[in-house]
Design an enzyme around this catalytic site. Structure first.
Site, PDB file in Angstrom:
ATOM      1  N   VAL A  85       0.840  -1.205   0.000  1.00 43.81           N
ATOM      2  CA  VAL A  85       0.000   0.000   0.000  1.00 43.81           C
ATOM      3  C   VAL A  85       0.877   1.258   0.000  1.00 43.81           C
ATOM      4  CG1 VAL A  85      -1.724   1.311   1.310  1.00 43.81           C
ATOM      5  CG2 VAL A  85      -1.904  -1.168   1.157  1.00 43.81           C
ATOM      6  N   CYS A  86       1.972   1.202   0.743  1.00 45.04           N
ATOM      7  CA  CYS A  86       2.885   2.333   0.841  1.00 45.04           C
ATOM      8  C   CYS A  86       3.383   2.728  -0.547  1.00 45.04           C
ATOM      9  CB  CYS A  86       4.078   1.996   1.740  1.00 45.04           C
ATOM     10  SG  CYS A  86       3.605   1.392   3.377  1.00 45.04           S
TER      11      CYS A  86
END
Lengths: 198, 162
Positions: A85-86
């Site tokens: 997600v980062c």
């Protein structure tokens, strides 16, 4: 994938968290009105750098005071460089919107994670985000611990890391603060949300 | 923990990595090393220069030669998380033989007695630079650098010990 492990590990946090539409955790020490410099006295971050830059700068660090004092800063923190997600959502949401932040008079858009500054540098270059965003490493987690934003992600084999969060800070005072209910979520800490709060 | 030395039994420990199907796995060192000839080399940090430009490439280049001398596994360990190790391993697309394993919490590095405090460089607790030759869990060669140098722990040094 690791995000499933994160979701399971965070479900106990969800039970404790008073999440009825509020964006704030009841027990975080950071909230609107917090003075970040007083909350983290003597804490420094390490600017993302190559090793050569580290050597020539004598591995210098930047104090929280120098980062925030007298500036309008948007800062977001995430669990780990090179994680899903980062890399795929959180950082891109800020690089895409960098012009909107500049138009609102923001001096710095900062990304911070509990990683060393060399990994942060390589990751920032991979994401082609270094021109827009300043990346800092909180290698020993001291910055996040001072703000009570540390999170144990050992279940995802990441060890002690941080929550996923964002804040708008003017001259060291928090004006807006958002933290996800689980580090694998990406609902409130993106650029679009904080742009509305500036 | 005293640093690992020739004659010691290699301690067991759990490291992590992403497998060929991109799934996060935990691996026991003994499962890779028992009954085999393995080379384990440790580096202070992914994405740092000596590690990236000299230490790792040396082992990738000499992997064929090491294997022809009976080495079954070549393992690179660093105190980094498995996501970072995966990204770092990807910067060596020509690599077929070196396995990159993550000792994220430095537990295994500590079991080997090879930890090093690099806090002032923004790295925290890491591993010394080292290379071990291990046969059926018995340490046959233990080349550990004393500082940031790269004088005894290369692939060529291990080839000499074979």
């Amino acid at each position: 994938m690791a995000t499933n492990i994160l979701r399971r590990a965070a479900s106990s946090v969800m039970k404790e968290t008073f999440l009825t539409g509020t964006l704030r955790r009841s027990y975080a020490s950071v909230a609107v009105g917090t003075d970040i410099v007083s909350a983290a006295p003597g804490v420094s971050l390490q600017k993302a750098r190559s090793w050569d830059e580290g050597v020539s700068s004598k591995f210098s660090t930047t104090s929280v005071k120098d980062i925030f004092k007298g500036k309008k800063v948007v800062i977001f923190g995430l669990p780990g460089a090179y994680t899903g997600v980062c890399s795929q959502q959180h950082v891109p949401s800020y690089t895409k919107n960098i012009d909107k932040f500049k138009a609102k008079g923001i001096d710095s858009v900062i990304c911070v994670a509990v990683n060393d500054p060399f990994v942060m540098n390589a990751w920032a270059e991979k994401l082609k985000a270094k021109d827009a965003i300043e990346f800092y490493g909180d290698f020993d987690g001291s910055f996040h611990k001072s703000l009570e934003l540390g999170k144990d992600l050992s279940a995802a084999l990441l060890g002690p890391r941080s929550e996923r969060w964002s804040a708008y800070v003017v001259d060291g005072k928090v004006k807006a603060f958002n933290v996800e209910g689980a580090p694998s979520d990406f609902k409130v800490s993106g650029a679009e949300v904080i742009l509305e709060q500036i | 923990m005293a640093p690992i030395a020739v004659g010691d039994v290699l301690p067991d420990g759990t490291l992590s990595c992403f497998d060929a199907e991109d799934k996060l796995q935990q691996v026991s060192i003994h499962s890779l090393a028992a009954g085999k000839k393995v080379v384990i080399f440790g580096v202070p940090g992914a994405f740092t220069p000596t590690c990236s430009l000299k230490h790792v490439p040396g082992f990738i280049e000499k992997a064929g030669e090491l294997k022809s001398k009976g080495v079954d596994e070549i393992i690179c360990i660093s105190v980094n998380d498995p996501f970072v190790m995966k990204a770092w391993a990807k910067t060596y697309p020509e690599n077929k033989d070196v396995k990159f394993l993550a000792d994220g919490s430095a537990t295994y590095t500590h079991a080997l007695g090879l930890e090093l405090d690099l806090g002032e460089k923004g790295l925290g607790t890491r591993s010394r630079r080292f290379a071990l030759l291990v046969e059926d869990l018995k340490v046959k060669a233990a080349n550990v650098e004393s500082g940031g140098e790269f004088t005894v722990s290369s692939a060529d040094d291990i080839l000499k010990a074979l």
